[in-house]
Design an enzyme around this catalytic site. Structure first.
Site, PDB file in Angstrom:
ATOM      1  N   CYS A 189       0.727  -1.243  -0.033  1.00 42.31           N
ATOM      2  CA  CYS A 189       0.030   0.116   0.100  1.00 42.31           C
ATOM      3  C   CYS A 189       0.931   1.285   0.001  1.00 42.31           C
ATOM      4  O   CYS A 189       2.038   1.383   0.530  1.00 42.31           O
ATOM      5  CB  CYS A 189      -1.047   0.211   1.175  1.00 42.31           C
ATOM      6  SG  CYS A 189      -2.182  -1.288   1.373  1.00 42.31           S
ATOM      7  N   GLY A 249       0.944  -1.006  -4.673  1.00 43.15           N
ATOM      8  CA  GLY A 249      -0.386  -1.669  -4.559  1.00 43.15           C
ATOM      9  C   GLY A 249      -1.058  -1.361  -5.948  1.00 43.15           C
ATOM     10  O   GLY A 249      -1.109  -0.346  -6.380  1.00 43.15           O
ATOM     11  N   ASN A 262      -1.033   2.159   5.720  1.00 47.57           N
ATOM     12  CA  ASN A 262      -0.389   1.075   4.986  1.00 47.57           C
ATOM     13  C   ASN A 262       0.257   0.522   6.295  1.00 47.57           C
ATOM     14  O   ASN A 262       0.754   0.919   7.022  1.00 47.57           O
ATOM     15  CB  ASN A 262       0.708   1.845   4.469  1.00 47.57           C
ATOM     16  CG  ASN A 262       2.204   0.978   3.952  1.00 47.57           C
ATOM     17  OD1 ASN A 262       3.256   1.505   4.004  1.00 47.57           O
ATOM     18  ND2 ASN A 262       1.740  -0.286   3.684  1.00 47.57           N
ATOM     19  N   GLY A 263      -0.085  -0.950   5.988  1.00 46.32           N
ATOM     20  CA  GLY A 263       0.534  -1.811   7.120  1.00 46.32           C
ATOM     21  C   GLY A 263      -0.474  -2.742   7.422  1.00 46.32           C
ATOM     22  O   GLY A 263      -1.573  -3.288   6.799  1.00 46.32           O
ATOM     23  N   TYR A 289      12.918  -4.782  -2.154  1.00 45.74           N
ATOM     24  CA  TYR A 289      11.837  -5.096  -3.066  1.00 45.74           C
ATOM     25  C   TYR A 289      10.883  -3.885  -3.285  1.00 45.74           C
ATOM     26  O   TYR A 289      10.779  -3.443  -4.340  1.00 45.74           O
ATOM     27  CB  TYR A 289      11.083  -6.229  -2.951  1.00 45.74           C
ATOM     28  CG  TYR A 289       9.636  -6.718  -3.941  1.00 45.74           C
ATOM     29  CD1 TYR A 289      10.162  -6.621  -5.227  1.00 45.74           C
ATOM     30  CD2 TYR A 289       8.519  -6.580  -3.410  1.00 45.74           C
ATOM     31  CE1 TYR A 289       8.777  -6.855  -6.033  1.00 45.74           C
ATOM     32  CE2 TYR A 289       7.512  -6.628  -4.076  1.00 45.74           C
ATOM     33  CZ  TYR A 289       7.503  -6.832  -5.512  1.00 45.74           C
ATOM     34  OH  TYR A 289       6.639  -6.941  -6.292  1.00 45.74           O
ATOM     35  N   THR A 323      13.305  -5.185 -10.501  1.00 44.67           N
ATOM     36  CA  THR A 323      13.963  -4.618  -9.052  1.00 44.67           C
ATOM     37  C   THR A 323      15.417  -5.022  -8.980  1.00 44.67           C
ATOM     38  O   THR A 323      16.226  -4.039  -8.498  1.00 44.67           O
ATOM     39  CB  THR A 323      13.072  -5.146  -7.980  1.00 44.67           C
ATOM     40  OG1 THR A 323      11.865  -4.515  -8.118  1.00 44.67           O
ATOM     41  CG2 THR A 323      13.488  -4.626  -6.556  1.00 44.67           C
ATOM     42  N   ASP A 339      18.295 -11.976  -8.866  1.00 47.19           N
ATOM     43  CA  ASP A 339      17.111 -11.435  -8.522  1.00 47.19           C
ATOM     44  C   ASP A 339      17.141 -10.776  -7.121  1.00 47.19           C
ATOM     45  O   ASP A 339      17.946 -11.447  -6.502  1.00 47.19           O
ATOM     46  CB  ASP A 339      15.810 -12.358  -8.562  1.00 47.19           C
ATOM     47  CG  ASP A 339      14.543 -11.704  -8.853  1.00 47.19           C
ATOM     48  OD1 ASP A 339      14.482 -10.357  -8.796  1.00 47.19           O
ATOM     49  OD2 ASP A 339      13.632 -12.390  -9.244  1.00 47.19           O
ATOM     50  N   ASP A 340      16.142 -10.093  -6.668  1.00 54.23           N
ATOM     51  CA  ASP A 340      16.238  -9.277  -5.294  1.00 54.23           C
ATOM     52  C   ASP A 340      16.009 -10.400  -4.331  1.00 54.23           C
ATOM     53  O   ASP A 340      16.412 -10.478  -3.308  1.00 54.23           O
ATOM     54  CB  ASP A 340      15.326  -8.203  -5.242  1.00 54.23           C
ATOM     55  CG  ASP A 340      14.050  -8.354  -5.714  1.00 54.23           C
ATOM     56  OD1 ASP A 340      13.884  -8.269  -6.990  1.00 54.23           O
ATOM     57  OD2 ASP A 340      13.327  -8.754  -4.959  1.00 54.23           O
TER      58      ASP A 340
HETATM   59  O1  PRP Z   1       9.630 -15.744  -5.925  1.00 56.43           O
HETATM   60  P1  PRP Z   1       8.501 -15.057  -6.264  1.00 56.43           P
HETATM   61  O2  PRP Z   1       7.262 -15.489  -5.613  1.00 56.43           O
HETATM   62  O3  PRP Z   1       8.202 -15.012  -7.754  1.00 56.43           O
HETATM   63  O4  PRP Z   1       8.874 -13.505  -5.945  1.00 56.43           O
HETATM   64  C1  PRP Z   1       9.908 -12.828  -6.054  1.00 56.43           C
HETATM   65  C2  PRP Z   1       9.741 -11.934  -7.178  1.00 56.43           C
HETATM   66  O5  PRP Z   1       8.708 -11.104  -7.392  1.00 56.43           O
HETATM   67  C3  PRP Z   1       9.200  -9.961  -7.469  1.00 56.43           C
HETATM   68  O6  PRP Z   1       9.192  -9.282  -8.785  1.00 56.43           O
HETATM   69  P2  PRP Z   1       7.982  -8.579  -9.407  1.00 56.43           P
HETATM   70  O7  PRP Z   1       7.519  -9.084 -10.926  1.00 56.43           O
HETATM   71  O8  PRP Z   1       6.724  -8.328  -8.282  1.00 56.43           O
HETATM   72  O9  PRP Z   1       8.487  -7.037  -9.574  1.00 56.43           O
HETATM   73  P3  PRP Z   1       9.593  -6.417 -10.128  1.00 56.43           P
HETATM   74  O10 PRP Z   1       9.305  -6.010 -11.764  1.00 56.43           O
HETATM   75  O11 PRP Z   1       9.514  -5.175  -9.675  1.00 56.43           O
HETATM   76  O12 PRP Z   1      10.876  -7.066 -10.095  1.00 56.43           O
HETATM   77  C4  PRP Z   1      10.633  -9.741  -7.009  1.00 56.43           C
HETATM   78  O13 PRP Z   1      11.346  -8.873  -7.835  1.00 56.43           O
HETATM   79  C5  PRP Z   1      11.144 -11.239  -7.656  1.00 56.43           C
HETATM   80  O14 PRP Z   1      11.438 -11.275  -8.889  1.00 56.43           O
HETATM   81  N1  GLN Z   2      -0.496  -3.687   2.428  1.00 60.37           N
HETATM   82  C1  GLN Z   2      -1.165  -2.868   3.218  1.00 60.37           C
HETATM   83  O1  GLN Z   2      -0.500  -1.808   3.561  1.00 60.37           O
HETATM   84  C2  GLN Z   2      -2.529  -3.180   3.468  1.00 60.37           C
HETATM   85  C3  GLN Z   2      -3.280  -2.224   4.394  1.00 60.37           C
HETATM   86  C4  GLN Z   2      -4.673  -3.010   4.877  1.00 60.37           C
HETATM   87  N2  GLN Z   2      -3.958  -3.813   5.973  1.00 60.37           N
HETATM   88  C5  GLN Z   2      -5.474  -3.829   4.035  1.00 60.37           C
HETATM   89  O2  GLN Z   2      -5.485  -4.764   3.593  1.00 60.37           O
HETATM   90  O3  GLN Z   2      -6.194  -2.900   3.043  1.00 60.37           O
HETATM   91 MG    MG Z   3      11.213  -9.002  -9.648  1.00 59.93          MG
END
Ligand code: PRP
Ligand code: GLN
Ligand code: MG
Length: 504
Positions: free
Chosen positions: A2, A28, A101-102, A257, A303, A365-366
């Site tokens: 969020c 989000g 957010n949270g 991330y 990322t 990957d991150d």
């Molecule tokens: O192991 P997983 O469950 O796949 O999750 C990890 C992956 O998901 C995220 O990428 P994402 O596509 O959400 O966003 P990005 O384009 O910012 O990297 C993160 O950067 C990894 O690549």
């Molecule tokens: N990731 C969030 O910050 C979510 C906020 C709130 N818990 C919701 O579900 O809407």
């Molecule tokens: Mg990614």
């Protein structure tokens, strides 16, 4: 995760909030909402969807007023229904609208308390609606129509005593001003900015500093853990620490991330911390994989790009963008449901054959969470002709659920849960797999701000900073929020439950 923004301006704020939300979209993608205050009335538009789809010109025209808040949602409690899109609204003791957010960790107790003691009805399963009602209840205590900054801060003090978990909050109170505060551990980020205008100073709060940059606001500072900031309608700023012994324990996953690299959170540049993650991981690879014959370093966009570039630099190897990302597909990890996440990886990323053919590639990957991305990407690399595929993760093994606003409710969905590194490598199909150590990850982020003693690292070590998480809590979280749990995903109703909403 969020994203939230709030502005007390000297001119209509609708466009500034909209722009702020578009640069927080990566936090989000499920729903978005804006509330402004126009001639003593709330104007609200919220619905499921991306910012660009939720707000049409006709909505923007109705969102008049010089003060307002906005939210982009990634659900971590309740359902995905449009009724749980934010901001939320209550009409007593004042007109208050709030965005959060949270995630709260004592939502069940708070719900019971609100029903029995505060006599307040909660209309959804959202923890953010609970938080709004707790705030409203605490504001009732002051029993005064005159709402001073001191009354506001006393309400936040009482709220901190009762609420557990992670919360970065922004709220507007009709006829009074805007209130923003952060939980006493500062788990979720919140920054304060200002902009000089001919008519006086305008103030803005946001989840990330990038929202300030885009709207021409100057970053003043982070809102401190436990602190509340109150800006009156007239533009007077008040701040106060509202918790006796706050700690600064920010979520480390923001740096791995969630946050944008061009943001600064807790006085730490996200970009610089990612580069440093690359330095440490590069050194570890050099030490532990000296016999491996790597030809090229390739990031998994988006990322990990800054991290991978630095690893290539450390290893003195070429860095190549071997995958092309479709810019019209959003982030995979924050999509609801494994089926949708799985489908998106292939739609989002495509390999460039020349970069893989006959080569030993190091994919970076991150993080590896469920393994959705890594498994498919490795297969794509092999299909493109890679000889060997090595894989490096800039975050350590993720083995524990998150309870503070990241939708990782079930250990069984985490690929490293109950598995050693070689078992994970076999599952995702890597020839070799290496993870950053937690110590190195913490150092990489901490070096940017040595004033921070520790980070919220529970997904890696199971140590929950609020100290209220037991096995029973984790089990109930898993049963209510795991993939396909009943009630987690609600189809948006055709007309939504938009009691206070502008019509479509
Ligand atoms: O192991 P997983 O469950 O796949 O999750 C990890 C992956 O998901 C995220 O990428 P994402 O596509 O959400 O966003 P990005 O384009 O910012 O990297 C993160 O950067 C990894 O690549
Ligand atoms: N990731 C969030 O910050 C979510 C906020 C709130 N818990 C919701 O579900 O809407
Ligand atoms: Mg990614």
């Amino acid at each position: 995760m969020c994203g939230i923004v709030g502005i007390v301006g000297k001119e209509p704020v609708n466009q500034i909030i909209y722009d702020g939300l578009t640069v927080l979209q990566h936090r989000g993608q499920d729903a978005a909402g804006i509330v402004t205050i126009d001639e003593g009335k709330f104007r609200l538009r919220k619905a499921n969807g991306l910012v660009r789809d939720v707000f049409q010109e006709r909505h923007m025209q109705r969102l008049q007023g010089n003060m307002g808040i906005g939210h982009v949602r990634y659900p971590t409690a309740g359902s995905s229904s449009s009724a749980e899109a934010q901001p939320f609204y209550v009409n007593s003791p004042f007109g208050i609208s709030l965005a959060h957010n949270g995630n709260l960790t004592n939502a069940t107790e708070l719900r019971a308390h609100l029903f029995k003691e505060a006599r307040r009805h909660i209309n959804t399963t959202s923890d953010s609606e609970l938080l709004l009602n707790i705030l409203a209840h605490e504001l009732c205590e002051s029993k005064l129509m005159e709402l001073t900054a001191d009354n506001m801060f006393s309400a936040v003090k009482r709220l901190h005593q009762n609420v557990r978990g992670a919360y970065a909050v922004v709220a507007v109170i009709i006829g009074h001003g805007m209130l923003a505060f952060r939980d006493p551990n500062g788990i979720r980020p919140l920054v304060l900015g200002e902009r000089e205008t001919d008519k006086g100073v305008e103030y803005m709060v946001a989840s990330e500093s990038v929202a300030l940059d885009i709207d021409g606001f100057k970053l003043v500072r982070d809102v401190a853990p436990g602190e509340a900031v109150y800006i009156t309608e007239a533009g007077e700023l008040f701040t106060q620490q509202c918790f006796p012994n706050p700690k600064c324990v920010p979520c480390i996953f923001e740096y791995v991330y969630f946050a944008r690299p061009d943001s600064k959170l807790n006085d730490i540049s996200v970009y610089a911390s990612r580069v440093k993650m690359g330095t440490y991981l590069g050194r570890k690879i050099k030490k532990e994989w000296s016999e491996l014959d790597i030809d090229v370093v390739i990031p998994i966009p988006e990322t990990s790009c800054d991290i991978a570039l630095q690893i290539a630099h450390e290893l003195d190897l070429p860095y190549r963008q071997g995958f092309v990302k479709n810019r019209y597909v959003g982030r995979t990890f924050i999509m609801p449901g494994q089926a949708q996440r799985k489908k998106s990886v292939r739609r989002k990323l495509n390999a460039i054959g020349e970069e893989f053919k006959g080569k030993n590639v190091l994919l970076v990957d991150d993080s590896i969470v469920r393994g959705t991305t890594s498994e498919q990407i490795i297969e794509m690399a092999r299909d493109a002709g890679a000889k060997k595929v090595f894989f490096a993760s800039a975050a350590p093994e993720i083995r524990f659920p998150n309870v503070y606003g990241i939708d990782m409710p079930s250990p069984n969905e985490l690929i490293a849960y109950g598995r050693e590194v070689d078992e994970v490598a076999a599952l995702i199909g890597a020839d070799e797999l290496i993870y950053q150590s937690l110590e190195d990850l913490e150092s990489a982020v901490k070096e940017q701000n040595p004033g921070i003693e520790s980070f919220e690292t529970s997904v890696f070590d199971g140590d929950y900073v609020t100290k209220d998480i037991d096995q029973a809590y984790l089990e109930s979280l898993e049963s209510t929020r795991k993939d396909n749990a009943k009630g987690k995903l609600s189809e948006p109703l055709e007309n939504g439950l938009e009691m206070h909403n502008e019509e479509n």
